[in-house]
Design a protein around this motif. Structure first.
Motif, PDB file in Angstrom:
ATOM      1  N   ALA A 214       0.843  -1.201   0.000  1.00 35.42           N
ATOM      2  CA  ALA A 214       0.000   0.000   0.000  1.00 35.42           C
ATOM      3  C   ALA A 214       0.876   1.248   0.000  1.00 35.42           C
ATOM      4  CB  ALA A 214      -0.912   0.002   1.222  1.00 35.42           C
ATOM      5  N   VAL A 215       0.584   2.181  -0.889  1.00 33.11           N
ATOM      6  CA  VAL A 215       1.283   3.458  -0.941  1.00 33.11           C
ATOM      7  C   VAL A 215       0.761   4.337   0.191  1.00 33.11           C
ATOM      8  CG1 VAL A 215       1.742   5.501  -2.359  1.00 33.11           C
ATOM      9  CG2 VAL A 215       1.555   3.246  -3.431  1.00 33.11           C
ATOM     10  N   ASN A 216       1.626   5.168   0.748  1.00 34.31           N
ATOM     11  CA  ASN A 216       1.244   6.051   1.849  1.00 34.31           C
ATOM     12  C   ASN A 216      -0.022   6.836   1.504  1.00 34.31           C
ATOM     13  OD1 ASN A 216       1.163   8.264   3.774  1.00 34.31           O
ATOM     14  ND2 ASN A 216       3.298   7.732   4.257  1.00 34.31           N
ATOM     15  N   GLU A 217      -0.986   6.836   2.438  1.00 35.58           N
ATOM     16  CA  GLU A 217      -2.289   7.448   2.179  1.00 35.58           C
ATOM     17  C   GLU A 217      -2.213   8.965   2.016  1.00 35.58           C
ATOM     18  OE1 GLU A 217      -3.761   7.864   6.825  1.00 35.58           O
ATOM     19  OE2 GLU A 217      -4.515   6.222   5.593  1.00 35.58           O
ATOM     20  N   MET A 218      -1.093   9.582   2.404  1.00 40.46           N
ATOM     21  CA  MET A 218      -0.986  11.034   2.244  1.00 40.46           C
ATOM     22  C   MET A 218      -0.989  11.433   0.759  1.00 40.46           C
ATOM     23  SD  MET A 218       2.963  12.256   2.859  1.00 40.46           S
ATOM     24  CE  MET A 218       2.933  11.805   4.592  1.00 40.46           C
ATOM     25  N   THR A 219      -0.744  10.455  -0.137  1.00 39.58           N
ATOM     26  CA  THR A 219      -0.779  10.780  -1.569  1.00 39.58           C
ATOM     27  C   THR A 219      -2.149  11.298  -1.987  1.00 39.58           C
ATOM     28  OG1 THR A 219      -1.320   8.462  -2.072  1.00 39.58           O
ATOM     29  CG2 THR A 219       1.006   9.103  -2.163  1.00 39.58           C
ATOM     30  N   ALA A 220      -3.201  10.774  -1.369  1.00 38.99           N
ATOM     31  CA  ALA A 220      -4.549  11.212  -1.724  1.00 38.99           C
ATOM     32  C   ALA A 220      -4.747  12.686  -1.393  1.00 38.99           C
ATOM     33  CB  ALA A 220      -5.585  10.363  -1.001  1.00 38.99           C
ATOM     34  N   GLU A 221      -4.217  13.085  -0.225  1.00 37.67           N
ATOM     35  CA  GLU A 221      -4.347  14.493   0.167  1.00 37.67           C
ATOM     36  C   GLU A 221      -3.567  15.400  -0.789  1.00 37.67           C
ATOM     37  OE1 GLU A 221      -3.278  15.029   4.220  1.00 37.67           O
ATOM     38  OE2 GLU A 221      -4.405  13.270   4.919  1.00 37.67           O
ATOM     39  N   ILE A 222      -2.372  14.959  -1.170  1.00 36.58           N
ATOM     40  CA  ILE A 222      -1.553  15.771  -2.067  1.00 36.58           C
ATOM     41  C   ILE A 222      -2.214  15.912  -3.435  1.00 36.58           C
ATOM     42  CG2 ILE A 222       0.676  15.883  -3.267  1.00 36.58           C
ATOM     43  CD1 ILE A 222       1.881  14.410  -0.835  1.00 36.58           C
ATOM     44  N   LEU A 223      -2.791  14.808  -3.936  1.00 33.22           N
ATOM     45  CA  LEU A 223      -3.382  14.813  -5.272  1.00 33.22           C
ATOM     46  C   LEU A 223      -4.723  15.544  -5.343  1.00 33.22           C
ATOM     47  CD1 LEU A 223      -2.486  11.207  -6.489  1.00 33.22           C
ATOM     48  CD2 LEU A 223      -1.328  13.366  -6.991  1.00 33.22           C
ATOM     49  N   GLU A 224      -5.262  15.934  -4.204  1.00 29.29           N
ATOM     50  CA  GLU A 224      -6.486  16.729  -4.221  1.00 29.29           C
ATOM     51  C   GLU A 224      -6.271  18.038  -4.985  1.00 29.29           C
ATOM     52  OE1 GLU A 224      -9.435  16.097  -3.498  1.00 29.29           O
ATOM     53  OE2 GLU A 224      -9.383  14.358  -2.185  1.00 29.29           O
ATOM     54  N   SER A 225      -5.013  18.494  -5.033  1.00 32.94           N
ATOM     55  CA  SER A 225      -4.732  19.740  -5.754  1.00 32.94           C
ATOM     56  C   SER A 225      -4.976  19.612  -7.256  1.00 32.94           C
ATOM     57  CB  SER A 225      -3.277  20.154  -5.520  1.00 32.94           C
ATOM     58  OG  SER A 225      -2.388  19.177  -6.052  1.00 32.94           O
ATOM     59  N   LEU A 226      -5.108  18.384  -7.743  1.00 33.08           N
ATOM     60  CA  LEU A 226      -5.345  18.148  -9.168  1.00 33.08           C
ATOM     61  C   LEU A 226      -6.821  17.950  -9.491  1.00 33.08           C
ATOM     62  CD1 LEU A 226      -2.393  15.671  -9.915  1.00 33.08           C
ATOM     63  CD2 LEU A 226      -2.400  18.167 -10.040  1.00 33.08           C
ATOM     64  N   ALA A 227      -7.677  18.175  -8.499  1.00 28.17           N
ATOM     65  CA  ALA A 227      -9.127  17.984  -8.727  1.00 28.17           C
ATOM     66  C   ALA A 227      -9.645  18.970  -9.767  1.00 28.17           C
ATOM     67  CB  ALA A 227      -9.874  18.175  -7.405  1.00 28.17           C
ATOM     68  N   PRO A 228     -10.635  18.555 -10.561  1.00 28.59           N
ATOM     69  CA  PRO A 228     -11.185  19.478 -11.590  1.00 28.59           C
ATOM     70  C   PRO A 228     -11.818  20.692 -10.939  1.00 28.59           C
ATOM     71  CG  PRO A 228     -12.577  17.538 -11.337  1.00 28.59           C
ATOM     72  CD  PRO A 228     -11.345  17.275 -10.555  1.00 28.59           C
ATOM     73  N   ARG A 229     -11.661  21.844 -11.575  1.00 31.12           N
ATOM     74  CA  ARG A 229     -12.256  23.067 -11.069  1.00 31.12           C
ATOM     75  C   ARG A 229     -13.757  23.093 -11.413  1.00 31.12           C
ATOM     76  NH1 ARG A 229      -8.187  22.789  -8.780  1.00 31.12           N
ATOM     77  NH2 ARG A 229      -6.420  24.238  -8.856  1.00 31.12           N
ATOM     78  N   ALA A 230     -14.522  23.687 -10.511  1.00 34.54           N
ATOM     79  CA  ALA A 230     -15.965  23.782 -10.752  1.00 34.54           C
ATOM     80  C   ALA A 230     -16.239  24.662 -11.969  1.00 34.54           C
ATOM     81  CB  ALA A 230     -16.675  24.353  -9.526  1.00 34.54           C
ATOM     82  N   VAL A 231     -17.111  24.197 -12.851  1.00 31.67           N
ATOM     83  CA  VAL A 231     -17.449  24.972 -14.065  1.00 31.67           C
ATOM     84  C   VAL A 231     -18.683  25.781 -13.778  1.00 31.67           C
ATOM     85  CG1 VAL A 231     -18.091  24.808 -16.494  1.00 31.67           C
ATOM     86  CG2 VAL A 231     -16.454  23.161 -15.510  1.00 31.67           C
ATOM     87  N   GLN A 232     -18.627  27.096 -14.029  1.00 27.08           N
ATOM     88  CA  GLN A 232     -19.751  27.977 -13.734  1.00 27.08           C
ATOM     89  C   GLN A 232     -20.775  27.913 -14.884  1.00 27.08           C
ATOM     90  OE1 GLN A 232     -18.628  32.077 -13.201  1.00 27.08           O
ATOM     91  NE2 GLN A 232     -20.240  32.392 -11.694  1.00 27.08           N
ATOM     92  N   ASP A 233     -22.068  27.754 -14.527  1.00 21.80           N
ATOM     93  CA  ASP A 233     -23.135  27.671 -15.517  1.00 21.80           C
ATOM     94  C   ASP A 233     -23.395  29.070 -16.117  1.00 21.80           C
ATOM     95  OD1 ASP A 233     -25.343  27.228 -17.027  1.00 21.80           O
ATOM     96  OD2 ASP A 233     -26.548  26.322 -15.417  1.00 21.80           O
ATOM     97  N   PRO A 234     -23.163  29.221 -17.443  1.00 21.49           N
ATOM     98  CA  PRO A 234     -23.346  30.570 -18.050  1.00 21.49           C
ATOM     99  C   PRO A 234     -24.752  31.101 -17.956  1.00 21.49           C
ATOM    100  CG  PRO A 234     -22.746  28.873 -19.694  1.00 21.49           C
ATOM    101  CD  PRO A 234     -22.750  28.211 -18.387  1.00 21.49           C
ATOM    102  N   ALA A 235     -25.767  30.199 -17.807  1.00 20.39           N
ATOM    103  CA  ALA A 235     -27.164  30.652 -17.723  1.00 20.39           C
ATOM    104  C   ALA A 235     -27.525  31.172 -16.353  1.00 20.39           C
ATOM    105  CB  ALA A 235     -28.120  29.517 -18.109  1.00 20.39           C
ATOM    106  N   ALA A 236     -26.647  30.899 -15.384  1.00 20.62           N
ATOM    107  CA  ALA A 236     -26.976  31.309 -14.016  1.00 20.62           C
ATOM    108  C   ALA A 236     -26.806  32.818 -13.844  1.00 20.62           C
ATOM    109  CB  ALA A 236     -26.082  30.561 -13.034  1.00 20.62           C
TER     110      ALA A 236
END
Length: 395
Positions: free
Chosen positions: A373-395
Motif C-alpha cells: 500500500a502506498v502512503n495514504e498522504m498521496t490522496a491528500e496531495i493529489l487533491e490539488s489536481l481535482a477538476p475546477r468547478a465549471v460555472q453555468d453561463p445561464a446562471a
C-alpha cells in the motif's frame, strides 16, 4: 652504519595469547614479497599446536614470497588451487571468508576440474559447469563462480594462461525474490513455537532456554546470529536510561579446530553500539544472572563453557519451526523484520545504520520488505489536481 633489512620470507619472534580456555593463538610478523611486515596468526588447542599451525602458514607464505610457484598452462587445476590457497593467506581476508572460499573450492569446483590442465579449461567448459550446477542450486553456482574466477584470475596474473574464461561465461540470473519480513503475528508464532518445542519431552538433555533468549537479542540488536552469540559481559552497558550493547565480534566455526570469537563482526565497518528495547534488555539482564563473572565471559555458551554454536542454534530453531509449519523463517528473517520496521516508522538510513551497513543500497535491496500500500498522504496531495468547478453561463 645502517642496519641490514630483514630478508623477505623471514618472520619474527612468535608470541602467544589465549583466546578462550580451549584456544591458543600464535602471533608473529612476516616480511612479505613487497618488503612490508605484516602480522600473521594461527590457532590451536595448545601452544605447541598453535605454533605448528603458524609455521605451516609461514612456510606457505615463504614459497609465495620467493616466487617458487612453477605454474604453467600444463599445470593441473589441482596444483593451481594449492597455490591459490597459499595466496589467500597473503591477503587480509576475514577468517570466515577464507574458510568459505576454501570450502566452496573443495566441495563445488575442485571435483569437476582437478584433473584438467589449465590450458584445457575453456569458456564453454566453465559455462556448462556453472549452468548445470545452477539447476541444482543457484546459490552453489554463484559461490562456485566466485572462487573459480579468483583462482583462474591468479593463473592469469602468474602468466600461466592468457585470459580468465570465467569472465566470458553467461551471467547467472537470479530470479527476483520478495524480501520477507515477519509480521507481529508471525513473530509471536515463532516465539510460541520455540517455547513449545523447548517444553516438550524428548530424548537428550533438556533445552536450557538459550535459543529463546538468542531470538530476543537478535530482534533487539538487529545482530547476525554470530554477532549475538559473541556478546560478552563487557559489551553490555546498563548504567544509562536504556541498555546499550556493543556488537564488535562474531563466533567463527573453522573447518578444522574449535570455535572461537573473532574480534570484529562480519566486516570491521559493521562494529556498532546499539540501544536495545526493554524486552531485549530484560532477557540480557536475566542471562547475566546465569553466567559466570568476568568481563570476557560470553552471555551464551555451551555446557562445556565454549562458545554456543550458530549451527546448533539454527538446527534447534529449524526443528521447532518445522513442527509449527513455519519452515520459511530463518535467523536472517529477524534482521529483515528489524530493517522493515525501522524503515516504515523512520527511514532506510536508520535501518542501514542499525544493521551495520555502510549505505542503504544493500538494506533496501535485501532487507526491507516492499509495502503493497502506498502512503495514504498521496490522496491528500493529489487533491490539488481535482477538476475546477465549471460555472453555468445561464446562471
Amino acid at each position: 652504519m645502517a642496519r641490514p633489512r630483514t630478508p623477505i620470507g623471514t618472520f619474527g619472534q612468535i608470541s602467544f595469547a589465549s583466546e578462550t580456555t580451549t584456544t591458543v593463538t600464535a602471533h608473529t610478523r612476516f616480511r612479505d614479497y613487497d618488503g612490508r611486515l605484516r602480522p600473521v596468526q594461527a590457532t590451536g588447542s595448545t601452544r605447541k599446536q598453535a605454533e605448528h599451525n603458524l609455521k605451516a602458514v609461514l612456510a606457505r607464505r615463504s614459497r609465495i614470497a620467493s616466487g617458487s610457484t612453477d605454474l604453467s598452462g600444463d599445470s593441473t587445476f589441482k596444483r593451481l588451487v594449492e597455490i591459490w590457497l597459499e595466496d589467500l593467506d597473503l591477503q587480509e581476508l576475514a577468517f570466515s571468508t577464507r574458510e568459505l572460499y576454501a570450502r566452496d573450492m573443495r566441495t563445488l569446483v575442485l571435483p569437476a576440474f582437478k584433473d584438467y590442465s589449465l590450458r584445457e579449461i575453456s569458456i564453454m567448459m566453465v559455462d556448462r559447469f556453472l549452468k548445470k550446477l545452477a539447476k541444482e542450486s543457484l546459490s552453489k553456482a554463484q559461490h562456485a563462480k566466485v572462487v573459480l574466477n579468483l583462482a583462474l584470475g591468479l593463473a592469469v596474473r602468474y602468466e600461466a594462461i592468457e585470459r580468465n574464461p570465467v569472465r566470458s561465461v553467461q551471467r547467472l540470473r537470479k530470479p527476483k525474490k520478495a524480501v520477507n519480513a515477519l509480521t507481529i503475528e508471525e513473530l509471536e508464532a515463532v516465539r510460541a513455537a520455540v517455547r513449545a518445542w523447548s517444553g516438550a519431552k524428548r530424548p537428550g538433555p533438556k533445552p536450557d532456554g538459550q535459543v529463546e533468549a538468542v531470538i530476543e537479542v537478535m530482534i533487539g540488536t538487529s545482530g547476525r546470529i554470530g554477532e549475538a552469540l559473541a556478546i560478552r559481559r563487557r559489551d553490555i552497558d546498563d548504567t544509562g536510561e536504556r541498555m546499550t550493547v556493543h556488537l564488535d565480534g562474531t563466533i567463527i566455526t573453522p573447518m578444522n579446530g574449535p570455535q572461537f570469537r573473532q574480534d570484529h563482526p562480519k566486516t570491521s565497518e559493521s562494529s556498532r553500539k546499539v540501544t536495545v528495547p526493554g524486552f531485549t534488555a530484560d532477557v540480557i539482564r536475566k542471562r547475566l544472572t546465569e553466567v559466570p563473572a568476568g568481563p570476557e565471559q560470553l552471555i551464551f555458551f555451551s555446557r562445556n563453557g565454549t562458545p554456543l554454536s550458530a549451527n546448533n542454534v539454527r538446527r534447534t530453531l529449524r526443528a521447532a519451526l518445522k513442527e509449527a509449519g513455519l519452515d520459511r523463517v530463518t535467523p536472517h528473517a529477524f534482521r529483515r523484520t528489524v530493517a522493515t520496521t525501522l524503515e516504515k516508522k523512520a527511514s532506510a538510513e536508520l535501518a542501514a545504520e542499525m544493521l551495520g551497513h555502510t549505505s542503504t543500497v544493500i538494506t533496501k535491496k535485501h532487507y526491507i520488505a516492499r509495502a503493497d500500500a502506498v502512503n495514504e498522504m498521496t490522496a491528500e496531495i493529489l487533491e490539488s489536481l481535482a477538476p475546477r468547478a465549471v460555472q453555468d453561463p445561464a446562471a
